[in-house]
Design an enzyme around this catalytic site. Structure first.
Site, PDB file in Angstrom:
ATOM      1  N   ARG A   1       0.693  -1.237  -0.097  1.00 35.18           N
ATOM      2  CA  ARG A   1       0.078   0.086  -0.139  1.00 35.18           C
ATOM      3  C   ARG A   1       1.067   1.009   0.199  1.00 35.18           C
ATOM      4  O   ARG A   1       1.807   0.914   0.487  1.00 35.18           O
ATOM      5  CB  ARG A   1      -0.603  -0.015   1.725  1.00 35.18           C
ATOM      6  CG  ARG A   1      -2.225  -1.156   1.198  1.00 35.18           C
ATOM      7  CD  ARG A   1      -1.638  -2.048   2.007  1.00 35.18           C
ATOM      8  NE  ARG A   1      -1.112  -2.005   3.486  1.00 35.18           N
ATOM      9  CZ  ARG A   1      -2.194  -1.754   4.477  1.00 35.18           C
ATOM     10  NH1 ARG A   1      -2.905  -0.902   4.629  1.00 35.18           N
ATOM     11  NH2 ARG A   1      -1.075  -0.909   5.899  1.00 35.18           N
TER      12      ARG A   1
ATOM     13  N   HIS B   1      11.995  -2.390   8.746  1.00 37.15           N
ATOM     14  CA  HIS B   1      11.242  -3.897   9.288  1.00 37.15           C
ATOM     15  C   HIS B   1      10.159  -3.405   9.560  1.00 37.15           C
ATOM     16  O   HIS B   1      10.031  -2.307  10.276  1.00 37.15           O
ATOM     17  CB  HIS B   1      12.237  -4.335  10.716  1.00 37.15           C
ATOM     18  CG  HIS B   1      11.828  -5.278  10.828  1.00 37.15           C
ATOM     19  ND1 HIS B   1      11.318  -6.297  11.847  1.00 37.15           N
ATOM     20  CD2 HIS B   1      10.763  -6.518  10.266  1.00 37.15           C
ATOM     21  CE1 HIS B   1      10.375  -7.032  12.393  1.00 37.15           C
ATOM     22  NE2 HIS B   1      10.643  -7.364  10.593  1.00 37.15           N
ATOM     23  N   ASP B   2       8.778  -3.522   9.132  1.00 37.76           N
ATOM     24  CA  ASP B   2       7.042  -3.433   9.835  1.00 37.76           C
ATOM     25  C   ASP B   2       7.381  -3.456  10.866  1.00 37.76           C
ATOM     26  O   ASP B   2       6.780  -2.878  10.965  1.00 37.76           O
ATOM     27  CB  ASP B   2       6.260  -3.964   8.683  1.00 37.76           C
ATOM     28  CG  ASP B   2       6.563  -6.052   8.728  1.00 37.76           C
ATOM     29  OD1 ASP B   2       7.387  -6.471   9.595  1.00 37.76           O
ATOM     30  OD2 ASP B   2       5.999  -6.321   7.200  1.00 37.76           O
ATOM     31  N   THR B   3       7.620  -4.583  11.268  1.00 37.95           N
ATOM     32  CA  THR B   3       7.611  -4.768  13.359  1.00 37.95           C
ATOM     33  C   THR B   3       7.537  -3.845  13.422  1.00 37.95           C
ATOM     34  O   THR B   3       7.106  -3.094  14.903  1.00 37.95           O
ATOM     35  CB  THR B   3       7.552  -5.900  13.629  1.00 37.95           C
ATOM     36  OG1 THR B   3       7.429  -7.212  12.852  1.00 37.95           O
ATOM     37  CG2 THR B   3       7.016  -5.800  14.796  1.00 37.95           C
TER      38      THR B   3
ATOM     39  N   GLY C   1      -3.618  -5.617  11.936  1.00 37.69           N
ATOM     40  CA  GLY C   1      -4.573  -6.012  10.832  1.00 37.69           C
ATOM     41  C   GLY C   1      -5.633  -6.722  12.441  1.00 37.69           C
ATOM     42  O   GLY C   1      -6.774  -7.244  12.372  1.00 37.69           O
TER      43      GLY C   1
ATOM     44  N   GLU D   1      -6.226 -18.173   7.561  1.00 40.37           N
ATOM     45  CA  GLU D   1      -6.141 -16.789   6.449  1.00 40.37           C
ATOM     46  C   GLU D   1      -5.833 -18.639   5.466  1.00 40.37           C
ATOM     47  O   GLU D   1      -6.347 -18.797   4.695  1.00 40.37           O
ATOM     48  CB  GLU D   1      -5.302 -16.246   6.347  1.00 40.37           C
ATOM     49  CG  GLU D   1      -5.590 -15.485   5.196  1.00 40.37           C
ATOM     50  CD  GLU D   1      -7.123 -14.724   4.732  1.00 40.37           C
ATOM     51  OE1 GLU D   1      -7.220 -15.808   2.992  1.00 40.37           O
ATOM     52  OE2 GLU D   1      -7.568 -14.312   5.961  1.00 40.37           O
TER      53      GLU D   1
END
Length: 496
Positions: free
Chosen positions: A17, A241-243, A410, A308
């Site tokens: 995104r 890093h996304d975390t 999420g 998922e």
């Protein structure tokens, strides 16, 4: 002078995104500008990312963000990129990507950990890096790559956000928070560990300067600036890093833990420095670099990937398992449908997740539910019990009492899992923000621009602006019995 806006490029393992953010005095605004997908594909014998497609979509997202900023008559201050960890690309002296990056769920690392430990003991690697042992770590990916043969043209190793930053600026750097996840950075020096690189015979030229989160990399070069209509805009390294970005963007209270809940669940606390000893390595915790001299002391839990994967199997069979309806059905259940140990290696990337769950349930003498919502309850209840177990271990290892849990990402929208987490831990749970990663990305950019003087200052702003949901623990009549049941299951699989 009109206050600038911030662009965040947030890449997950399969979708990305582009966002535009505004730290206005009255309200924090975050607009999703573009969303795109790039599932990994099998190519040349490996599971790979289509990198040309990823970068093409990023540039379109930047163009659209620029158009939105012009509509708002606001300048763009900077751009920041974050992504998942461990995967990398190799570039040559001319700046060409030699091959599409291999994804971390590829099978090339099978058996590589034991081969690495033949050259360097596990205990020594942990003592030097403080990073948990996962066969997806860059260390084992790169070792496997060297064993199969790395191109002689390879001159630089760039993790995914580093590679994006290189294409945006021409600058070759590795950002610290993501670099630490490779298990190749020395925890004491914050630099690449030359001893590990030498002992494993990894190509020395691949490793580049490590820069901290919050550093300006460079302005966009003329060609990219013209293509995106972002002349004069800087690229800043957030916690790439996304975390790392997610934790930076979380208004954590003192003595609270966090759970970054998504495909993976990252369960941990923020520390001032790495915690490295024999007990840490025995429990396989990790000390990942955080923004502004912090350490993310945490453990990876398999996460909502399990659910998922089941949903995809159900959908392929034509079953209606829309997420909201599935969770509503789970909440209506008042029975114990069973428990699993979520971190069983069989759940990493099985041919059938449903069969893998059934196998473990049979091994532990439990019935296999035949309805999707009952299997979903097994997964979510098990994740909550696993979270509670990990948090108790964190208290033992850090010798600090945890007084609450902040769930971000999420998974923070999953009210059932949040409530079960409060119940199993006996702690209050705050849920949100969903977009913690993007918020942390733009927050670090704003600190670099002088909008906030520190991470604490930025978090205080977020505390005043974000609306979070609170869950308090309930006294469930069967909780004690189920806690013992889960502990028995966990002990069985951890000992294997």
């Amino acid at each position: 002078m009109t206050e600038g806006l911030y662009i965040a490029i947030d890449l997950g393992a399969g979708s990305g995104r582009v966002f535009l953010a505004d730290f206005a005095p009255d309200a924090f605004r975050l607009d999703e500008i573009r969303r795109f997908h790039y599932p990994p594909r099998h190519l040349d014998g490996h599971l790979r990312w289509n990198f040309a497609h990823i970068f093409s979509e990023i540039k379109i997202g930047l163009q659209e963000a620029s158009q939105r900023a012009q509509t708002l008559r606001r300048p763009v201050e900077s751009i920041g990129v974050d992504s998942w960890a461990v995967d990398y690309g190799l570039i040559d002296d001319a700046g060409n990507l030699i091959e599409d990056p291999v994804g971390y769920r590829d099978g090339r690392t099978e058996g590589m950990m034991s081969r690495v430990f033949e050259r360097m003991p596990q205990e020594e690697i942990f003592a030097r890096t403080g990073i948990q042992f996962l066969n997806l770590n860059t260390l084992y990916q790169l070792f496997a790559h060297t064993q199969s043969g790395i191109s002689d043209r390879a001159q630089h190793l760039l993790l995914i956000p580093d590679l994006i930053n290189f294409l945006l600026t021409g600058k070759i750097i590795n950002e610290y928070t993501n670099a630490t996840t490779t298990q190749l950075v020395n925890a004491e020096t914050g630099k690449w560990d030359e001893e590990i690189i030498d002992r494993l015979n990894l190509p020395e030229q691949l490793f580049n300067e490590i820069i901290p989160a919050g550093k300006v990399i460079a302005p966009l070069p003329a060609d990219i600036a013209k293509e995106t209509n972002l002349e004069g805009v800087k690229v800043v390294a957030p916690a790439t890093h996304d975390t790392g970005s997610a934790v930076a963007g979380t208004p954590l209270e003192n003595d609270w833990a966090y759970i970054s809940s998504g495909t993976w669940s990252l369960v941990g606390v923020e520390l001032a420095k790495p915690l490295i000893n024999d007990e840490i390595v025995r429990h396989n915790f990790t000390n990942e670099g955080g923004a502004f001299d912090t350490t993310r002391f945490l453990k990876n839990v398999m996460g909502l990937w399990i659910l998922e994967s089941c949903r995809q199997e159900w959908l392929s069979r034509g079953l209606d398992v829309e997420y909201a309806n599935l969770l509503a059905q789970v909440e209506s259940l008042d029975e114990d449908c069973g428990l699993i140990f979520p971190d069983d290696a069989r759940f990493f990337n099985p041919p059938s997740m449903l069969e893998a769950i059934g196998d473990q349930l049979q091994e532990t003498g439990q019935a296999i539910p035949d309805e999707p919502h009952k299997i979903a309850k097994v997964i979510l209840d098990s994740l909550a019990f696993r979270y509670a177990s990990v948090l108790r271990t964190i208290e033992l290892l850090t010798k600090k009492k945890i007084t609450g849990v902040h769930v971000i990402g999420g998974g923070s929208l999953n009210d059932y899992l949040n409530q079960m987490t409060a119940d199993t831990t006996g702690l209050p749970v705050l849920a949100g923000p969903v977009e913690a990663t993007v918020i942390g990305n733009v927050l670090v950019q704003a600190i670099a621009a002088g909008r906030f003087v520190s991470l604490a200052d930025g978090r205080k702003y977020l505390t005043d602006k974000l609306q979070l949901k609170k869950f308090l623990p309930r006294r469930l009549p069967d909780l004690s019995e189920r806690t013992k049941k889960y502990a028995t299951i966990e002990a069985r699989y951890i000992q294997q």
